[in-house]
Structure formats: structure tokens, C-alpha cells
Design an enzyme around this catalytic site. Sequence first.
Site, PDB file in Angstrom:
ATOM      1  N   SER A 148       0.869  -1.187   0.000  1.00  0.00           N
ATOM      2  CA  SER A 148       0.000   0.000   0.000  1.00  0.00           C
ATOM      3  C   SER A 148       0.897   1.225   0.000  1.00  0.00           C
ATOM      4  O   SER A 148       2.080   1.137   0.376  1.00  0.00           O
ATOM      5  CB  SER A 148      -0.854  -0.013   1.276  1.00  0.00           C
ATOM      6  OG  SER A 148      -1.480   1.234   1.479  1.00  0.00           O
ATOM      7  N   TYR A 161      -2.429  -1.325  10.288  1.00  0.00           N
ATOM      8  CA  TYR A 161      -2.337  -1.413   8.822  1.00  0.00           C
ATOM      9  C   TYR A 161      -1.002  -0.867   8.328  1.00  0.00           C
ATOM     10  O   TYR A 161      -0.318  -1.494   7.508  1.00  0.00           O
ATOM     11  CB  TYR A 161      -3.500  -0.628   8.211  1.00  0.00           C
ATOM     12  CG  TYR A 161      -3.678  -0.801   6.727  1.00  0.00           C
ATOM     13  CD1 TYR A 161      -4.413  -1.866   6.202  1.00  0.00           C
ATOM     14  CD2 TYR A 161      -3.144   0.123   5.828  1.00  0.00           C
ATOM     15  CE1 TYR A 161      -4.604  -2.013   4.832  1.00  0.00           C
ATOM     16  CE2 TYR A 161      -3.320  -0.016   4.463  1.00  0.00           C
ATOM     17  CZ  TYR A 161      -4.055  -1.087   3.970  1.00  0.00           C
ATOM     18  OH  TYR A 161      -4.236  -1.224   2.607  1.00  0.00           O
TER      19      TYR A 161
HETATM   20  P1  NAD Z   1     -11.543  -6.124  -0.274  1.00  0.00           P
HETATM   21  O1  NAD Z   1     -12.134  -6.051   1.077  1.00  0.00           O
HETATM   22  O2  NAD Z   1     -12.381  -5.792  -1.471  1.00  0.00           O
HETATM   23  O3  NAD Z   1     -10.891  -7.561  -0.513  1.00  0.00           O
HETATM   24  C1  NAD Z   1     -10.134  -8.201   0.489  1.00  0.00           C
HETATM   25  C2  NAD Z   1     -10.003  -9.662   0.144  1.00  0.00           C
HETATM   26  O4  NAD Z   1      -9.283 -10.308   1.218  1.00  0.00           O
HETATM   27  C3  NAD Z   1     -11.345 -10.374   0.034  1.00  0.00           C
HETATM   28  O5  NAD Z   1     -11.305 -11.345  -1.007  1.00  0.00           O
HETATM   29  C4  NAD Z   1     -11.485 -11.062   1.380  1.00  0.00           C
HETATM   30  O6  NAD Z   1     -12.321 -12.202   1.364  1.00  0.00           O
HETATM   31  C5  NAD Z   1     -10.040 -11.428   1.629  1.00  0.00           C
HETATM   32  N1  NAD Z   1      -9.798 -11.750   3.031  1.00  0.00           N
HETATM   33  C6  NAD Z   1     -10.006 -10.984   4.112  1.00  0.00           C
HETATM   34  N2  NAD Z   1      -9.730 -11.688   5.227  1.00  0.00           N
HETATM   35  C7  NAD Z   1      -9.348 -12.922   4.840  1.00  0.00           C
HETATM   36  C8  NAD Z   1      -8.956 -14.102   5.510  1.00  0.00           C
HETATM   37  N3  NAD Z   1      -8.900 -14.163   6.851  1.00  0.00           N
HETATM   38  N4  NAD Z   1      -8.621 -15.192   4.783  1.00  0.00           N
HETATM   39  C9  NAD Z   1      -8.695 -15.163   3.422  1.00  0.00           C
HETATM   40  N5  NAD Z   1      -9.062 -14.058   2.731  1.00  0.00           N
HETATM   41  C10 NAD Z   1      -9.388 -12.962   3.433  1.00  0.00           C
HETATM   42  O7  NAD Z   1     -10.259  -5.172  -0.203  1.00  0.00           O
HETATM   43  P2  NAD Z   1      -9.318  -4.531  -1.333  1.00  0.00           P
HETATM   44  O8  NAD Z   1      -9.437  -3.072  -1.197  1.00  0.00           O
HETATM   45  O9  NAD Z   1      -9.528  -5.169  -2.632  1.00  0.00           O
HETATM   46  O10 NAD Z   1      -7.885  -4.917  -0.731  1.00  0.00           O
HETATM   47  C11 NAD Z   1      -7.039  -5.893  -1.296  1.00  0.00           C
HETATM   48  C12 NAD Z   1      -5.613  -5.600  -0.864  1.00  0.00           C
HETATM   49  O11 NAD Z   1      -5.207  -4.337  -1.405  1.00  0.00           O
HETATM   50  C13 NAD Z   1      -5.427  -5.510   0.652  1.00  0.00           C
HETATM   51  O12 NAD Z   1      -4.211  -6.090   1.029  1.00  0.00           O
HETATM   52  C14 NAD Z   1      -5.389  -4.010   0.880  1.00  0.00           C
HETATM   53  O13 NAD Z   1      -4.675  -3.675   2.038  1.00  0.00           O
HETATM   54  C15 NAD Z   1      -4.675  -3.559  -0.358  1.00  0.00           C
HETATM   55  N6  NAD Z   1      -4.858  -2.145  -0.670  1.00  0.00           N
HETATM   56  C16 NAD Z   1      -6.107  -1.667  -0.911  1.00  0.00           C
HETATM   57  C17 NAD Z   1      -6.243  -0.313  -1.204  1.00  0.00           C
HETATM   58  C18 NAD Z   1      -7.581   0.307  -1.500  1.00  0.00           C
HETATM   59  O14 NAD Z   1      -7.657   1.533  -1.581  1.00  0.00           O
HETATM   60  N7  NAD Z   1      -8.628  -0.469  -1.698  1.00  0.00           N
HETATM   61  C19 NAD Z   1      -5.126   0.520  -1.221  1.00  0.00           C
HETATM   62  C20 NAD Z   1      -3.883  -0.019  -0.960  1.00  0.00           C
HETATM   63  C21 NAD Z   1      -3.762  -1.358  -0.694  1.00  0.00           C
END
Ligand code: NAD
Length: 266
Positions: A148, A161
Site C-alpha cells: 500500500s 495497517y
Molecule cells: P476487499 O475487502 O475488497 O478484498 C479483500 C479480500 O481479502 C477479500 O477477497 C477477502 O475475502 C479477503 N480476506 C479478508 N480476510 C481474509 C482471511 N482471513 N482469509 C482469506 N481471505 C481474506 O479489499 P481490497 O481493497 O480489494 O484490498 C485488497 C488488498 O489491497 C489488501 O491487502 C489491501 O490492504 C490492499 N490495498 C487496498 C487499497 C484500496 O484503496 N482499496 C489501497 C492499498 C492497498
Amino acid sequence: MNTIQTDLSGQTAIITGSTSGIGAALADGLAACGANIILNGLGNAAEIETLRARIASTHGVEARYHPANMLKPDEIADLVGFASVEFGRLDILVNNAGIQHVAKIEDFPADKWDAIIAINLTSAFHAIRAAIPVMKAQDRGRIINIASAHGLVASPFKSAYVAAKHGMVGLTKTVALEVAECGITANAICPGYVRTPLVDDQIADTARARGISEEEVIRDVMLSAQPTKKFVEYDELVGLMLYLASGAGASCNGAAFPVEGGWTAA
Ligand code: NAD
């Protein structure tokens, strides 16, 4: 649809946390380039099956689902082993699963800290640990960790985080050095804000933590940090991931690539 074309036919990719948001988009992008896919993540079984079937039929690849919980090391090892069982190889491991919790440090629930460190950081350690012997035996592998912008800089109220994502960048660098001569690379992608379910939840939490409206969170907290004033699009992450997964990315190793509209340049 992404515009990067790279041929990943016959390769196998695991994408943790790919039942939603960024992970689902990354799985789609890998499948579009011909990779067989192992989906993972939580969620409604029927919706996951619909996603799996759509990815397989749209792109003409094999797609499987493994339900490993990223809190459970033995299930993570089983997920990695599943690639060899199903496809006889593992070429690309994308560590993407993640959760968020936003609260002042003095109010931060200890169980939320533990879960965020486990899912956002420690699960990647367990997956990489299990994947490296398979990749070494193939003389090739790609580890792509979704960190991130918060792996590079901090924001208040996100102690767990930010700690986990900084840890993810450190883990990426360390693995990269260890496997550099084995045809394996490890890199981190550091997105800014992407409008996913995780961010939608965070908007409400941040509004509560800061005592401001949700509109103010989007304008003054999230997009104020991104000089482009735009959310990052899925395809922009898919494009970088495909480059890192491809042969062209072979000399990128141990890097943490910001995809955040210039946030961390400030
Ligand atoms: P999201 O909530 O849409 O997806 C998260 C995914 O992780 C889902 O498929 C969920 O089922 C899975 N997950 C959560 N807990 C779990 C567990 N215990 N076991 C197995 N799977 C699990 O979130 P997102 O925004 O798509 O985030 C995905 C990644 O990108 C994360 O690591 C997040 O930190 C990172 N990220 C997101 C953003 C953003 O702005 N959305 C920015 C930077 C980084």
C-alpha cells in the site's frame, strides 16, 4: 480491460483474497493473459462460484477456488500445495488478502491489531515460505505482494495497517535478496486509494474516528493525499502486476512500486 498483453499460458497463479476488489481484478488480469488461476478469499459460496466460472469461461483457462483462511498457517500451506496438486506448478504468487481497521491508537482493539498483522503480513510469510521450494525447483517464480502507499508513508489512526504494510515491504526486500539467483523475483505494489469494499468500509470508520462527514473523508482525507485527486483504477494495478509477472520484469526485484498518483512523492 487492461491493455497489457503478456503470454502467461500454462502458468499457474495463486491470488490470495481474490473474491473481492483488487484481488478479483488481479485474478481476471492474470487469466486474461492465459494463466490458470487459484482464487482464494472469504465470502458467499454461490458468488465465489459465479466469479470462478466467469473467469474460467471468459478467458478459456482453468480456475479453481481454495478456501484457506489467511489467519491459519496450515491452511495457507495447503493453498500453496493445491497449485502443485491441481496444476503441477506454481509460477505466480500474489499476496493480496487484507483487512483494515481505523481507530486512535489508545482505542485500537488488540484483537484487530492481531488480525491485521496476521492477514496483511504474516499470511504472506507463510505463503512465500511454502511457495519458494516449488519455485526454486522450477528455476522460476514471481512473488507479487500487494502492500500500500501505507507501506511507504503513514497516516494517523491506522497503526496496525501501516505497521503491516511497512512490514510487507521489508519482507519483499528480504525475500528478493534471498532468491535473486534462482530465477525468482519478489516485488511489492503500493496502491493509493482504490474504490473497493475495503475502502467503502473505511470511509465510514474514518468519518467516525475524525468526527467528520463521509464526503469530507473522501475529499479531505483520501483524495487530498493523492495529487491526481482520483481513485486508482483496477487496471492500473493489473498492468503493473502483469509487467512484474512477465519475462520483461525479470530484473525488477525487491522494489516497492507506488501506484498512488504521486502521494508518496510529496
Ligand atoms: P476487499 O475487502 O475488497 O478484498 C479483500 C479480500 O481479502 C477479500 O477477497 C477477502 O475475502 C479477503 N480476506 C479478508 N480476510 C481474509 C482471511 N482471513 N482469509 C482469506 N481471505 C481474506 O479489499 P481490497 O481493497 O480489494 O484490498 C485488497 C488488498 O489491497 C489488501 O491487502 C489491501 O490492504 C490492499 N490495498 C487496498 C487499497 C484500496 O484503496 N482499496 C489501497 C492499498 C492497498
